[in-house]
Write a protein that holds these residues in place. Structure first.
Motif, short mmCIF file in Angstrom:
data_model
loop_
_atom_site.label_atom_id
_atom_site.label_comp_id
_atom_site.label_asym_id
_atom_site.label_seq_id
_atom_site.Cartn_x
_atom_site.Cartn_y
_atom_site.Cartn_z
N GLN A 193 -17.40 23.78 14.06
CA GLN A 193 -16.42 24.58 13.31
C GLN A 193 -17.06 25.93 13.01
O GLN A 193 -17.78 26.09 12.02
CB GLN A 193 -16.02 23.86 12.03
CG GLN A 193 -15.48 22.46 12.25
CD GLN A 193 -14.20 22.45 13.07
OE1 GLN A 193 -13.25 23.17 12.75
NE2 GLN A 193 -14.16 21.64 14.12
N LEU A 194 -16.82 26.90 13.86
CA LEU A 194 -17.46 28.20 13.76
C LEU A 194 -16.43 29.30 13.95
O LEU A 194 -15.40 29.09 14.62
CB LEU A 194 -18.56 28.34 14.83
CG LEU A 194 -19.74 27.38 14.77
CD1 LEU A 194 -20.56 27.49 16.04
CD2 LEU A 194 -20.60 27.67 13.54
N PRO A 195 -16.69 30.51 13.43
CA PRO A 195 -15.80 31.63 13.70
C PRO A 195 -15.70 31.89 15.20
O PRO A 195 -16.70 31.87 15.91
CB PRO A 195 -16.49 32.81 12.99
CG PRO A 195 -17.32 32.18 11.93
CD PRO A 195 -17.78 30.88 12.50
N GLY A 196 -14.47 32.09 15.67
CA GLY A 196 -14.26 32.37 17.09
C GLY A 196 -14.15 31.13 17.96
O GLY A 196 -13.97 31.23 19.17
N VAL A 197 -14.26 29.94 17.34
CA VAL A 197 -14.17 28.68 18.09
C VAL A 197 -12.84 28.00 17.80
O VAL A 197 -12.51 27.74 16.65
CB VAL A 197 -15.33 27.74 17.73
CG1 VAL A 197 -15.15 26.39 18.42
CG2 VAL A 197 -16.67 28.36 18.12
#
Length: 238
Positions: A41-45
């Protein structure tokens, strides 16, 4: 090449997870696919779900990408030991048609169905990359000790499919690269049962492996399409 959007099939596995993290850290938009959606769960994913054994689920996952397709697709799925504990056969006596069929389905047929649905999305006049995790033991020329019958056969089949897809794609997508990549022995659940006798230095952390594979893939051009390379960038014989 520098990718702007990547799709990782198998993003919950050791190498897949590491690839998602490495690409996201580089500012690449990542579509992260797994069976249950348990991905970083990451920014851009952006997570998506698919079932490697169900072509309809693959087609449904890929359908929304038509207007803005990824320029990197990486298939990191694969199996060495089945869920029931069936591992690589060491002799003919251990062969099971049922187990062999399942391994071929997961290691060759599944990736082929992914390729069937994602490769036509690649732009015809721009670079794009498709990679699938292969293995050195899939090489017929490099086979010196035999054994591991189903796993070897499934990776050899995958390598042939990669060559076939590259030949077909080069007729219409001149800048596309389709390649198999051998990561070496990586510290993941897949290799865990076989780590005990490894010489020092032969077990690679997943994050390092991901960086190695991306570095190799970035250097490949259309002239390399259809071949299999190891994590150092050396071509593996057929």
């Amino acid at each position: 090449m520098n990718w702007t959007k990547a799709a990782i099939f198998g993003a919950s596995g050791g190498i897949g997870d590491a690839l998602v993290r490495a690409l996201a850290a580089d500012g690449v938009a990542v579509l992260a696919g797994s069976r249950r959606g348990d991905v970083p769960q990451l920014p851009g994913v952006t997570p998506f779900t698919f079932d490697l054994t169900d072509e309809a689920s693959i087609a449904a996952a890929v359908a929304p990408w038509k207007e803005s397709p990824p320029d990197l697709v990486f298939v990191t799925t694969g199996v060495l030991t089945l869920k029931d504990g069936t591992g690589p056969e060491r002799s003919l006596k251990q062969l099971s048609g049922e187990a062999m069929s399942e391994i071929l389905l997961l290691n060759a047929v599944g990736p082929a169905m992914i390729a069937k649905h994602v490769l036509p999305l690649f732009p015809r006049n721009a670079p794009a990359s498709f990679a699938a995790l292969s293995a050195r033991v899939g090489s017929i020329a490099d086979n010196r000790i035999g054994g591991w019958h189903s796993y070897r056969a499934s990776k050899a089949a995958l390598n042939m499919l990669i060559r076939n897809f590259a030949i077909e794609m080069c007729r219409t997508h001149k800048q596309a690269v389709i390649a198999g990549l051998h990561p070496g022995t990586v510290d993941t659940p897949l290799s865990q049962p076989f780590q005990s006798n490894l010489p020092a230095g032969q077990l690679t952390p997943a994050d390092e492996s991901a960086r190695n594979l991306l570095a190799v893939l970035q250097k490949l051009g259309p002239e390399d399409s259809g071949n299999v390379f190891d994590w150092k960038g050396d071509r593996i014989p057929e």
